[in-house]
Write a protein that holds these residues in place. Structure first.
Motif: not given
Length: 129
Positions: A10, A13, A26, A28, A34-35, A88
């Protein structure tokens, strides 16, 4: 303290929120692009009891499948960081909605009924509370 390390697979963010024993970011997921909401146990809450509680929460959520429950995509540990990646969902937190419902109910005693949660959530998103 915001997450400084990278959870395998991951890319963080931004910091989103902090709860009783965890923080939410948050992020990705690299391979799937994928968020996700990355929930991690906060430093200082890594006792065996807290770790077991977080694992139980992940196991319960992973077994649930219902339209209004956010699904768990992945869970694991990296060193002393225990984490869970979930769908999310943009918007105000449930805490904000519940607090606003309580405020509306407390400010208008009498026969007035609490408005539907969708109405309150919508007014919070529009900034019209």
């Amino acid at each position: 303290m915001p997450l400084r390390s990278r959870i395998p697979g991951t890319r963080v963010v931004r910091f989103v929120a902090q709860g009783g024993m965890g923080e939410v970011y948050e992020a990705v997921q690299d391979v799937l692009d994928r968020r996700v909401a990355l929930k991690v146990v906060r430093h200082g809450f890594v006792s065996p009891t807290a770790r077991a509680r977080f694992l139980r929460e992940q196991q319960v959520l992973a077994r649930l499948h219902q339209t209004n429950i956010v699904p768990v995509h992945h869970a694991g540990e990296d060193g002393d960081v225990q984490f869970c990646a979930m769908q999310f969902v943009d918007g105000v937190s449930l805490h904000v909605v519940v607090t606003e419902l309580f405020r509306q109910e407390a400010s208008a005693p009498g026969i007035r009924q609490t408005p539907p949660i969708g109405e309150v959530a919508g007014s919070l998103l529009r900034g019209t509370t």
